[in-house]
Motif scaffolding. Structure first.
Motif, PDB file in Angstrom:
ATOM      1  N   LEU A 102       0.542  -1.569   0.436  1.00 31.00           N
ATOM      2  CA  LEU A 102      -0.243  -0.233  -0.179  1.00 31.00           C
ATOM      3  C   LEU A 102       1.272   1.365   0.392  1.00 31.00           C
ATOM      4  CD1 LEU A 102      -2.745   0.819   0.613  1.00 31.00           C
ATOM      5  CD2 LEU A 102      -2.705   1.136   2.932  1.00 31.00           C
ATOM      6  N   VAL A 103       0.851   1.422  -0.927  1.00 33.80           N
ATOM      7  CA  VAL A 103       1.918   3.104  -0.874  1.00 33.80           C
ATOM      8  C   VAL A 103       1.071   4.463  -1.819  1.00 33.80           C
ATOM      9  CG1 VAL A 103       3.650   1.999  -2.145  1.00 33.80           C
ATOM     10  CG2 VAL A 103       2.094   2.769  -3.547  1.00 33.80           C
ATOM     11  N   GLY A 104       1.451   5.188  -1.396  1.00 33.34           N
ATOM     12  CA  GLY A 104       1.228   6.846  -1.766  1.00 33.34           C
ATOM     13  C   GLY A 104       1.582   7.048  -2.860  1.00 33.34           C
ATOM     14  N   GLU A 105       1.100   8.123  -4.326  1.00 34.82           N
ATOM     15  CA  GLU A 105       1.393   8.390  -5.280  1.00 34.82           C
ATOM     16  C   GLU A 105       1.292   9.805  -4.906  1.00 34.82           C
ATOM     17  OE1 GLU A 105       1.017   4.581  -7.989  1.00 34.82           O
ATOM     18  OE2 GLU A 105       0.138   6.425  -8.727  1.00 34.82           O
ATOM     19  N   TYR A 106       2.688  10.717  -5.724  1.00 36.75           N
ATOM     20  CA  TYR A 106       2.578  11.920  -5.775  1.00 36.75           C
ATOM     21  C   TYR A 106       3.069  12.663  -6.851  1.00 36.75           C
ATOM     22  CZ  TYR A 106       3.248  17.198  -5.071  1.00 36.75           C
ATOM     23  OH  TYR A 106       2.853  18.214  -5.220  1.00 36.75           O
ATOM     24  N   TYR A 107       2.074  13.286  -7.282  1.00 41.07           N
ATOM     25  CA  TYR A 107       2.309  13.313  -8.824  1.00 41.07           C
ATOM     26  C   TYR A 107       2.987  15.192  -9.326  1.00 41.07           C
ATOM     27  CZ  TYR A 107      -0.725   9.266 -10.211  1.00 41.07           C
ATOM     28  OH  TYR A 107      -0.838   8.046 -10.350  1.00 41.07           O
ATOM     29  N   LEU A 108       3.687  14.803  -9.789  1.00 40.06           N
ATOM     30  CA  LEU A 108       4.060  16.472  -9.541  1.00 40.06           C
ATOM     31  C   LEU A 108       2.774  17.695 -10.794  1.00 40.06           C
ATOM     32  CD1 LEU A 108       6.758  15.014  -8.469  1.00 40.06           C
ATOM     33  CD2 LEU A 108       8.044  17.424  -9.522  1.00 40.06           C
ATOM     34  N   LEU A 109       2.816  16.882 -11.426  1.00 37.42           N
ATOM     35  CA  LEU A 109       1.471  17.612 -12.025  1.00 37.42           C
ATOM     36  C   LEU A 109       0.156  16.977 -12.240  1.00 37.42           C
ATOM     37  CD1 LEU A 109       4.026  18.704 -15.215  1.00 37.42           C
ATOM     38  CD2 LEU A 109       3.882  19.829 -13.306  1.00 37.42           C
ATOM     39  N   ASP A 110      -0.833  17.870 -12.069  1.00 40.37           N
ATOM     40  CA  ASP A 110      -2.279  17.370 -12.366  1.00 40.37           C
ATOM     41  C   ASP A 110      -2.310  16.681 -14.040  1.00 40.37           C
ATOM     42  OD1 ASP A 110      -4.664  16.667 -12.732  1.00 40.37           O
ATOM     43  OD2 ASP A 110      -5.655  18.696 -12.595  1.00 40.37           O
ATOM     44  N   LEU A 111      -2.420  14.993 -14.019  1.00 40.36           N
ATOM     45  CA  LEU A 111      -2.486  14.611 -15.309  1.00 40.36           C
ATOM     46  C   LEU A 111      -4.034  14.504 -15.983  1.00 40.36           C
ATOM     47  CD1 LEU A 111      -1.214  10.921 -14.344  1.00 40.36           C
ATOM     48  CD2 LEU A 111      -0.087  12.636 -16.058  1.00 40.36           C
ATOM     49  N   TYR A 112      -4.806  15.197 -15.407  1.00 41.79           N
ATOM     50  CA  TYR A 112      -5.923  15.979 -16.410  1.00 41.79           C
ATOM     51  C   TYR A 112      -6.054  17.661 -16.870  1.00 41.79           C
ATOM     52  CZ  TYR A 112      -8.664  11.963 -14.365  1.00 41.79           C
ATOM     53  OH  TYR A 112      -8.883  11.500 -13.514  1.00 41.79           O
ATOM     54  N   SER A 113      -4.614  17.830 -16.503  1.00 38.46           N
ATOM     55  CA  SER A 113      -4.141  19.482 -17.302  1.00 38.46           C
ATOM     56  C   SER A 113      -3.146  18.972 -18.158  1.00 38.46           C
ATOM     57  CB  SER A 113      -4.130  20.500 -16.266  1.00 38.46           C
ATOM     58  OG  SER A 113      -5.179  20.921 -15.995  1.00 38.46           O
TER      59      SER A 113
END
Length: 291
Positions: A102-113
């Motif tokens: 079980l991990v948390g992922e952090y995206y530097l940018l919003d993949l919807y934009s």
């Protein structure tokens, strides 16, 4: 304990799957380990495959919670070492890895934009391993833990405990993710598992006394604690108790790299209410429909 951990991961994700924030995924790639029987990164002759499946939930547009089940095989062998003294030791192992994480992922940018974004992840994992090797003719699989090759659990070796095959690990890593559509994402990632054991490969510290292994375990324990005698011209005599067999200074680790493909599903039939740069028809680059 592993079943309880995995059930908690996936039941938790199921309870929060009421909207379009739930993604299902598959993972595949290469698996390897680092320890006393190899120090190279993805060594060619002992790198194997990993496969997995995941459930992923968007906490925010930039944070994803990911539960994953993975299966891999890792291994190492002295015969591929660049060092003559390690080749003379002639030890080897493989182990099947069954992992729930079980991990948390952090995206530097919003993949919807944005089409691309770097991402990082960290969390907690539980895995099962059971190191084995093969007989000299390669026909018989020999499980190493019951042989107590370094005297684990024997009188006179109090500092060498018998460890559980079920262990905790800390997965950390990162990668690059690409939004094929608003619903379909693919990521290329590398993940390392920090372990709390030095016996993933059944090698850690000093040789046990061959007489102790012979009298208290079996002749097979003596045979597989030192295998230099199997080599042409190899030394037939074990180095003996107290001599270097491995290095306990650093714990073992294993790691995966590969592709993680995820698809967003809508279990509740509700629509996410927000603006998307790429349009509400979920095709990146397509403007919203005009009535």
């Amino acid at each position: 304990m592993l079943k309880t951990f995995l059930a908690t991961v996936f039941i938790s994700l199921s309870f929060i799957s009421y909207s379009q924030r739930l993604h299902i995924g598959v993972f595949g790639g290469a698996a390897a380990y680092n320890g006393d029987l190899t120090s190279k990164i993805f060594p060619k002759k002992v790198t194997n495959a990993v496969i997995g499946g995941s459930l992923n939930y968007e906490l925010t547009d930039n944070i994803m919670l990911r539960g994953q089940l993975s299966y891999a095989v890792v291994g190492g062998a002295d015969r591929y070492s660049d060092k003559a003294d390690l080749r003379a030791r002639n030890l080897s192992f493989e182990s099947r890895i069954y992992e729930g994480s079980l991990v948390g992922e952090y995206y530097l940018l919003d993949l919807y934009s944005h089409r691309f974004t770097p991402y990082l992840f960290a969390g907690l994992a539980m895995y099962h391993h059971n190191p084995y090797t093969y007989s000299p003719n390669g026909q018989q699989k020999i499980y190493l833990r019951p042989l107590k090759t370094e005297g684990q659990g024997l009188p006179g070796y109090a500092e060498r405990e018998i460890e559980s095959n079920l262990q905790w690990a800390i997965p950390v890593g990162g990668g690059i993710k690409y939004a094929v559509t608003d619903n379909l994402h693919i990521g290329l990632e590398l993940g390392i598992r920090k372990l709390f054991t030095d016996y993933l490969d059944d090698v850690s510290g000093e040789y046990a006394d061959p007489a102790d292994l012979l009298n208290r375990v079996s002749p097979q324990a003596v045979a597989y604690s030192y295998r230099g005698d199997e080599l042409p011209g190899g030394d037939p005599v074990s180095p003996g108790k107290g001599n270097f067999r491995g290095s306990p200074k650093y714990k073992d680790l294993y790691y995966f790299t590969g592709l993680h493909l995820t698809y967003r599903i809508n279990l509740g039939g509700k629509t996410r209410e927000r603006e998307r740069r790429f349009g509400k028809d979920t095709r990146l680059g397509c403007p919203p429909s005009v009535n």
